[in-house]
Design a protein around this motif. Sequence first.
Motif, PDB file in Angstrom:
ATOM      1  N   GLY A  10      50.075  54.072  63.735  1.00  0.00           N
ATOM      2  CA  GLY A  10      49.689  54.562  62.488  1.00  0.00           C
ATOM      3  C   GLY A  10      48.341  53.696  62.010  1.00  0.00           C
ATOM      4  N   VAL A  11      48.377  53.665  60.496  1.00  0.00           N
ATOM      5  CA  VAL A  11      47.130  53.277  60.019  1.00  0.00           C
ATOM      6  C   VAL A  11      47.674  51.890  59.118  1.00  0.00           C
ATOM      7  N   LEU A  12      46.512  51.056  59.313  1.00  0.00           N
ATOM      8  CA  LEU A  12      46.757  49.617  58.703  1.00  0.00           C
ATOM      9  C   LEU A  12      46.831  49.874  57.268  1.00  0.00           C
ATOM     10  N   LEU A  13      47.547  49.218  56.327  1.00  0.00           N
ATOM     11  CA  LEU A  13      47.723  49.202  54.968  1.00  0.00           C
ATOM     12  C   LEU A  13      46.371  48.980  54.289  1.00  0.00           C
ATOM     13  N   ARG A  14      45.669  47.949  55.000  1.00  0.00           N
ATOM     14  CA  ARG A  14      44.632  47.478  54.192  1.00  0.00           C
ATOM     15  C   ARG A  14      43.493  48.568  54.357  1.00  0.00           C
ATOM     16  N   GLU A  65      54.016  57.537  64.254  1.00  0.00           N
ATOM     17  CA  GLU A  65      54.504  57.730  65.471  1.00  0.00           C
ATOM     18  C   GLU A  65      55.394  56.504  65.888  1.00  0.00           C
ATOM     19  N   LYS A  66      56.512  56.891  66.519  1.00  0.00           N
ATOM     20  CA  LYS A  66      57.497  55.896  66.983  1.00  0.00           C
ATOM     21  C   LYS A  66      57.930  56.185  68.214  1.00  0.00           C
ATOM     22  N   SER A  67      57.542  55.184  69.263  1.00  0.00           N
ATOM     23  CA  SER A  67      57.954  55.393  70.565  1.00  0.00           C
ATOM     24  C   SER A  67      57.604  56.854  70.940  1.00  0.00           C
ATOM     25  N   GLU A  72      59.094  62.159  61.248  1.00  0.00           N
ATOM     26  CA  GLU A  72      59.200  63.350  60.115  1.00  0.00           C
ATOM     27  C   GLU A  72      59.881  62.387  58.814  1.00  0.00           C
ATOM     28  N   SER A  73      59.490  63.139  57.957  1.00  0.00           N
ATOM     29  CA  SER A  73      60.132  62.650  56.447  1.00  0.00           C
ATOM     30  C   SER A  73      60.248  63.578  55.397  1.00  0.00           C
ATOM     31  N   GLU A  74      61.260  63.908  54.736  1.00  0.00           N
ATOM     32  CA  GLU A  74      61.386  64.777  53.739  1.00  0.00           C
ATOM     33  C   GLU A  74      60.987  64.356  52.318  1.00  0.00           C
ATOM     34  N   GLU A  75      61.083  62.820  52.303  1.00  0.00           N
ATOM     35  CA  GLU A  75      60.863  62.270  50.904  1.00  0.00           C
ATOM     36  C   GLU A  75      59.456  61.705  50.991  1.00  0.00           C
ATOM     37  N   GLY A  78      55.833  59.228  56.849  1.00  0.00           N
ATOM     38  CA  GLY A  78      55.952  57.977  57.836  1.00  0.00           C
ATOM     39  C   GLY A  78      56.993  56.921  57.627  1.00  0.00           C
ATOM     40  N   GLU A  79      56.562  55.647  58.222  1.00  0.00           N
ATOM     41  CA  GLU A  79      57.497  54.494  57.938  1.00  0.00           C
ATOM     42  C   GLU A  79      56.483  53.311  57.784  1.00  0.00           C
ATOM     43  N   LEU A  80      56.904  52.252  56.700  1.00  0.00           N
ATOM     44  CA  LEU A  80      55.993  51.098  56.707  1.00  0.00           C
ATOM     45  C   LEU A  80      56.813  50.195  57.594  1.00  0.00           C
TER      46      LEU A  80
END
Length: 261
Positions: A10-14, A65-67, A72-75, A78-80
């Motif tokens: 993913g991408v760093l929050l900072r 991306e996870k494993s 995918e998310s409808e709301e 990604g995921e934090l």
Amino acid sequence: REGGTDRYHGVLLRDILEKAGMKFVRKWEPGVCIRVRGAGNREVVFSFGEIFYGSAGRGILLAYEKSGRRIESEEGVGELVVATDVRAGRFIKGVCEIAVERVEIPLVAYDDREKKIIRPPTTSLSMIDHRTGTNRDFNHEDLDSLPRVHIRNALMAGDCEGFNGIYAYEGPLLRSVLEWFGLSWVNRDYSRYVVVSSEDGFCAVFSMGEIFNSRLDNNIIIAGKKNGEVLGAKAGFAASVVGEDSMGGRSVKRIYRIEVR
């Protein structure tokens, strides 16, 4: 996750914050926090310091991306994920908003300097929980009653007021001070945060996650000694020190208030 591990990309929050045009103003940075909201109205708070001053910032990311599979998310997006957390309390699915906030504490130190106002050294501080209305005083005796931690090489560098060099500090963990106040891991809420401030307006924000749920939590102390000696009048009776930080911005001298917001 239970029973195994996942690999995230993913991408760093900072990096997201910098890409969005976040500007750094040294005297305001320590009082800034970042609120991340996601699916189901979940939200967590990060302090500016844990994202930009320490190694934790290299493990706080918005994963897509996870494993090997795309998330995918409808709301939201990604995921934090927080790699340095002990438990998954700050894990959020479907991130939909990232908000930057600053605590509203007037910075009067520069006016004091111009008007030659000299405030007496602090001998105690007030602890306030804004949710419950609880208020207690914390003094020398209370500071000395808690288990002490030694930070032997705290870096005080950058555009900080009154700091320059590497020092050794001693005092209880901020976590221990909060537990003395009645706040503990059991009743933690990652949407809340702690503000440490001096009477002239210097302040620092600490997230509940970095205090109660991080492998780096043993680096945040309320120091009563510096280089083996009791803090002098310029530092009051207590100062916040973060051993993990690469800058001294969250080292607040002459603490007179600790707030849980």
